[in-house]
Structures are given as structure tokens and as C-alpha cells.
Design a protein around this motif. Structure first.
Motif, PDB file in Angstrom:
ATOM      1  N   GLY A 205      -0.487  12.323  -1.792  1.00 32.99           N
ATOM      2  CA  GLY A 205       0.151  11.695  -0.633  1.00 32.99           C
ATOM      3  C   GLY A 205       0.489  12.713   0.442  1.00 32.99           C
ATOM      4  O   GLY A 205       0.280  12.470   1.636  1.00 32.99           O
ATOM      5  N   GLY A 206       0.995  13.871   0.020  1.00 38.22           N
ATOM      6  CA  GLY A 206       1.294  14.931   0.975  1.00 38.22           C
ATOM      7  C   GLY A 206       0.030  15.481   1.621  1.00 38.22           C
ATOM      8  O   GLY A 206      -0.012  15.734   2.828  1.00 38.22           O
ATOM      9  N   TYR A 207      -0.988  15.655   0.809  1.00 35.11           N
ATOM     10  CA  TYR A 207      -2.276  16.152   1.300  1.00 35.11           C
ATOM     11  C   TYR A 207      -2.851  15.230   2.378  1.00 35.11           C
ATOM     12  O   TYR A 207      -3.395  15.688   3.380  1.00 35.11           O
ATOM     13  CB  TYR A 207      -3.243  16.262   0.119  1.00 35.11           C
ATOM     14  N   LYS A 208      -2.680  13.904   2.182  1.00 30.38           N
ATOM     15  CA  LYS A 208      -3.187  12.913   3.131  1.00 30.38           C
ATOM     16  C   LYS A 208      -2.181  12.569   4.230  1.00 30.38           C
ATOM     17  O   LYS A 208      -2.436  11.712   5.066  1.00 30.38           O
ATOM     18  CB  LYS A 208      -3.564  11.632   2.380  1.00 30.38           C
ATOM     19  N   LYS A 209      -1.020  13.236   4.196  1.00 33.88           N
ATOM     20  CA  LYS A 209       0.038  12.993   5.183  1.00 33.88           C
ATOM     21  C   LYS A 209       0.501  11.529   5.184  1.00 33.88           C
ATOM     22  O   LYS A 209       0.774  10.935   6.233  1.00 33.88           O
ATOM     23  CB  LYS A 209      -0.400  13.433   6.583  1.00 33.88           C
ATOM     24  N   ARG A 210       0.581  10.955   4.006  1.00 33.66           N
ATOM     25  CA  ARG A 210       1.032   9.574   3.890  1.00 33.66           C
ATOM     26  C   ARG A 210       2.559   9.494   3.928  1.00 33.66           C
ATOM     27  O   ARG A 210       3.252  10.406   3.481  1.00 33.66           O
ATOM     28  CB  ARG A 210       0.542   8.977   2.566  1.00 33.66           C
ATOM     29  N   GLU A 211       3.045   8.400   4.448  1.00 28.49           N
ATOM     30  CA  GLU A 211       4.475   8.124   4.415  1.00 28.49           C
ATOM     31  C   GLU A 211       4.904   7.996   2.956  1.00 28.49           C
ATOM     32  O   GLU A 211       4.221   7.366   2.141  1.00 28.49           O
ATOM     33  CB  GLU A 211       4.751   6.828   5.162  1.00 28.49           C
TER      34      GLU A 211
ATOM     35  N   PHE B 160       7.621   6.483   1.523  1.00 27.37           N
ATOM     36  CA  PHE B 160       8.011   5.118   1.166  1.00 27.37           C
ATOM     37  C   PHE B 160       8.476   4.396   2.416  1.00 27.37           C
ATOM     38  O   PHE B 160       9.141   4.972   3.267  1.00 27.37           O
ATOM     39  CB  PHE B 160       9.130   5.139   0.124  1.00 27.37           C
ATOM     40  N   ASN B 161       8.107   3.140   2.518  1.00 30.03           N
ATOM     41  CA  ASN B 161       8.557   2.303   3.616  1.00 30.03           C
ATOM     42  C   ASN B 161       8.744   0.893   3.050  1.00 30.03           C
ATOM     43  O   ASN B 161       7.761   0.234   2.704  1.00 30.03           O
ATOM     44  CB  ASN B 161       7.531   2.288   4.753  1.00 30.03           C
ATOM     45  N   PRO B 162       9.990   0.422   2.937  1.00 32.30           N
ATOM     46  CA  PRO B 162      10.230  -0.890   2.334  1.00 32.30           C
ATOM     47  C   PRO B 162       9.608  -2.038   3.114  1.00 32.30           C
ATOM     48  O   PRO B 162       9.453  -3.145   2.575  1.00 32.30           O
ATOM     49  CB  PRO B 162      11.759  -1.001   2.315  1.00 32.30           C
ATOM     50  N   ASP B 163       9.242  -1.797   4.365  1.00 34.63           N
ATOM     51  CA  ASP B 163       8.635  -2.851   5.174  1.00 34.63           C
ATOM     52  C   ASP B 163       7.129  -2.988   4.941  1.00 34.63           C
ATOM     53  O   ASP B 163       6.512  -3.947   5.418  1.00 34.63           O
ATOM     54  CB  ASP B 163       8.894  -2.582   6.662  1.00 34.63           C
ATOM     55  N   ILE B 164       6.547  -2.023   4.222  1.00 38.18           N
ATOM     56  CA  ILE B 164       5.109  -2.082   3.917  1.00 38.18           C
ATOM     57  C   ILE B 164       4.936  -2.461   2.455  1.00 38.18           C
ATOM     58  O   ILE B 164       5.249  -1.679   1.556  1.00 38.18           O
ATOM     59  CB  ILE B 164       4.407  -0.741   4.200  1.00 38.18           C
TER      60      ILE B 164
ATOM     61  N   LYS C 246     -10.738   1.630  -0.039  1.00 33.09           N
ATOM     62  CA  LYS C 246     -11.087   2.909   0.576  1.00 33.09           C
ATOM     63  C   LYS C 246     -10.487   3.071   1.962  1.00 33.09           C
ATOM     64  O   LYS C 246     -10.193   4.183   2.398  1.00 33.09           O
ATOM     65  CB  LYS C 246     -12.609   3.052   0.647  1.00 33.09           C
ATOM     66  N   SER C 247     -10.282   1.961   2.677  1.00 32.07           N
ATOM     67  CA  SER C 247      -9.780   2.035   4.055  1.00 32.07           C
ATOM     68  C   SER C 247      -8.276   1.815   4.160  1.00 32.07           C
ATOM     69  O   SER C 247      -7.742   1.709   5.261  1.00 32.07           O
ATOM     70  CB  SER C 247     -10.505   1.007   4.921  1.00 32.07           C
ATOM     71  N   GLN C 248      -7.593   1.756   3.037  1.00 35.52           N
ATOM     72  CA  GLN C 248      -6.165   1.442   3.041  1.00 35.52           C
ATOM     73  C   GLN C 248      -5.348   2.487   3.794  1.00 35.52           C
ATOM     74  O   GLN C 248      -5.673   3.673   3.804  1.00 35.52           O
ATOM     75  CB  GLN C 248      -5.646   1.345   1.604  1.00 35.52           C
ATOM     76  N   GLN C 249      -4.285   2.026   4.421  1.00 34.60           N
ATOM     77  CA  GLN C 249      -3.307   2.893   5.070  1.00 34.60           C
ATOM     78  C   GLN C 249      -1.953   2.504   4.491  1.00 34.60           C
ATOM     79  O   GLN C 249      -1.233   1.692   5.057  1.00 34.60           O
ATOM     80  CB  GLN C 249      -3.348   2.695   6.594  1.00 34.60           C
ATOM     81  N   SER C 250      -1.626   3.062   3.350  1.00 33.33           N
ATOM     82  CA  SER C 250      -0.436   2.644   2.630  1.00 33.33           C
ATOM     83  C   SER C 250       0.507   3.819   2.423  1.00 33.33           C
ATOM     84  O   SER C 250       0.296   4.909   2.958  1.00 33.33           O
ATOM     85  CB  SER C 250      -0.853   2.028   1.284  1.00 33.33           C
ATOM     86  N   THR C 251       1.551   3.609   1.632  1.00 31.58           N
ATOM     87  CA  THR C 251       2.505   4.675   1.331  1.00 31.58           C
ATOM     88  C   THR C 251       2.261   5.206  -0.080  1.00 31.58           C
ATOM     89  O   THR C 251       1.591   4.574  -0.899  1.00 31.58           O
ATOM     90  CB  THR C 251       3.950   4.155   1.409  1.00 31.58           C
TER      91      THR C 251
ATOM     92  N   SER D  45      17.192   4.778  -3.438  1.00 34.82           N
ATOM     93  CA  SER D  45      16.833   4.460  -2.051  1.00 34.82           C
ATOM     94  C   SER D  45      17.549   3.204  -1.551  1.00 34.82           C
ATOM     95  O   SER D  45      17.270   2.734  -0.442  1.00 34.82           O
ATOM     96  CB  SER D  45      15.320   4.252  -1.940  1.00 34.82           C
ATOM     97  N   HIS D  46      18.446   2.651  -2.401  1.00 35.38           N
ATOM     98  CA  HIS D  46      19.205   1.440  -2.061  1.00 35.38           C
ATOM     99  C   HIS D  46      18.266   0.255  -1.786  1.00 35.38           C
ATOM    100  O   HIS D  46      18.487  -0.524  -0.862  1.00 35.38           O
ATOM    101  CB  HIS D  46      20.111   1.691  -0.847  1.00 35.38           C
ATOM    102  N   GLN D  47      17.229   0.149  -2.627  1.00 38.50           N
ATOM    103  CA  GLN D  47      16.218  -0.887  -2.424  1.00 38.50           C
ATOM    104  C   GLN D  47      16.148  -1.864  -3.596  1.00 38.50           C
ATOM    105  O   GLN D  47      15.098  -2.418  -3.898  1.00 38.50           O
ATOM    106  CB  GLN D  47      14.845  -0.226  -2.218  1.00 38.50           C
ATOM    107  N   GLU D  48      17.305  -2.096  -4.258  1.00 36.89           N
ATOM    108  CA  GLU D  48      17.312  -2.991  -5.413  1.00 36.89           C
ATOM    109  C   GLU D  48      17.042  -4.457  -5.041  1.00 36.89           C
ATOM    110  O   GLU D  48      16.767  -5.277  -5.916  1.00 36.89           O
ATOM    111  CB  GLU D  48      18.625  -2.887  -6.186  1.00 36.89           C
TER     112      GLU D  48
END
Length: 229
Positions: free
Chosen positions: A141-147, A149-153, A165-170, A213-216
Motif C-alpha cells: 500500500g505504501g509502495y503504491k501510495k494508497r490511502e 483507510f477511508n471509512p467513506d470508501i 486490476k484497475s481498482q483505486q482502493s485503500t 479508529s472509532h469505526q465500530e
């Protein structure tokens, strides 16, 4: 150990040592060792040299680092094995495994055509889960500069290899989109037994991550329940 297996170890180590995305030489070595362990627990006849060479060469040129080109891995492996005067039948078997081994999306079946392929695929998937899997996921994830975590995604269960293959995820979504699915997709009894503990380790990690992350109350936290044994 055959001369070609020993030579292949040196070839792969020279190419991948120091790689920073989690697809390095030490990943290859773990997959190789996992393959041997699974093979020992298999009662059927296995072509050991095929397993060893496919395990060593399975990530020699991963499509993820070559603009999605799924032919470059088998092609690079073939070039190496031909340079070592390896029998064509053996080369074909190894290259078929390399072609088929990768995960291609939650909704995509990746059926291996031989027991040797099943063993290598299981070994590779074991290295994608558990403590090692967690570490490799964040390295990639770091290598690809991915976010991170994002609770909205929300996680996406890709229906085709092209979608995957084309995904843009976290990075956290990758657990739901792939890693938590692997336990049920192991081929061999030996790998299934090894996968269970590693799977539960990831479940506990994700639960703790989301709580901190307070995401319960998030979709992600709700999804964890379906992956608990």
C-alpha cells in the motif's frame, strides 16, 4: 536438490533481493518453503521439481509492476528455463502455473490445472495472510501510495479481473477484497489447516484497527462478523 533449482534460486535472489513492495526475495523463499511443507502433507504423487521451480519463479515479473501485462511473468520464466536447457514439458508446466497462480478478483475463479499448481498457489496465498500478510499489505500500500483507510470508501467485490486490476482502493479495503477470502479458497488440506490460524489473526487485527479508529459503526466493522470462525 537439482542443479537447475539451485541455479534458479540464485537467479531469482539476484533479481528480487531488496525489492520494497513485499514481493521480494524473502517472499519467494517463504513461498518455496511453504510449498515444500504442503507437498510433504500431500498423499498424491507430486512432481517436486515443477513445484520448486514454479514457487521460485512465480513472481519473477509480476503484472502489477509491468502495466498489467499478465504475459511477462511466464515469458520471463520461460526465457530463463530455456537458457538452462530445461525440458520443454517441464517448462510448459511451470509457465502454466505462473500464468494461473495470481488472485484476479473476488468474483473470479482461478482454478489451477494441476496438483503442483494448487500447491504453489496455496503457498503463495499463505504468505498473503496472517502476520506476514498484514506486513506485506501495508508495504505494498505504501509502495503504491494508497490511502491507508477511508471509512467513506467501501470494499468492492470485483466481478472481473479487469475491475480488480484497475481498482483505486485503500489498504484496509484490500483485506476485505482479497485477503479474508483466501482461507476458503485454499486447494489442499495441508494449506487449509495452516490458513485457519493466520486468517483469525487478521480478523483480530482488523477489529482492533477499526476500534482504535472509532469505526465500530462502520460498514467495515459490520463486515468482519462474516469472516469470524
Amino acid at each position: 536438490m537439482s542443479d537447475i533449482v539451485e541455479a534458479t534460486k540464485g537467479f531469482v535472489k539476484q533479481k528480487l533481493l531488496g525489492e520494497g513492495s513485499g514481493h521480494d526475495w524473502w517472499h519467494i523463499e517463504r513461498v518455496y518453503v511453504n510449498s515444500l511443507k504442503i507437498m510433504v502433507g500431500t498423499t498424491e504423487v507430486v512432481q517436486k521439481e515443477v513445484v520448486e521451480l514454479a514457487a521460485l519463479l512465480h513472481d519473477i515479473a509480476d503484472w502489477k509492476f509491468h502495466n498489467g501485462d499478465e504475459t511477462i511473468g511466464p515469458r520471463t520464466a520461460r526465457e530463463w528455463l530455456e537458457s538452462q536447457q530445461v525440458d520443454e514439458k517441464l517448462i510448459g508446466h511451470v509457465c502454466q502455473i505462473i500464468k494461473d497462480v495470481s488472485f484476479k478478483g473476488a468474483g473470479v475463479q482461478t482454478v489451477m490445472k494441476s496438483l503442483e499448481g494448487q500447491i504453489v498457489q496455496d503457498a503463495d496465498r499463505l504468505d498473503a495472510i496472517g502476520a506476514i500478510g498484514i506486513a506485506r499489505t501495508f508495504a505494498y500500500g505504501g509502495y503504491k501510495k494508497r490511502e491507508l483507510f477511508n471509512p467513506d470508501i467501501e470494499p468492492s467485490m470485483h466481478r472481473t479481473a479487469e475491475e480488480y486490476k484497475s481498482q483505486q482502493s485503500t489498504t484496509i479495503n484490500h483485506f476485505f477484497e482479497k485477503l479474508l477470502l483466501l482461507k476458503e479458497r485454499m486447494n489442499t488440506p495441508a494449506a487449509k489447516a495452516l490458513a485457519s490460524e493466520r486468517h483469525q489473526y487478521m480478523v483480530k487485527f482488523l477489529e482492533k484497527f477499526l476500534l482504535e479508529s472509532h469505526q465500530e459503526k462502520s460498514v467495515h466493522f459490520e463486515m468482519i462478523a462474516q469472516f469470524k470462525d
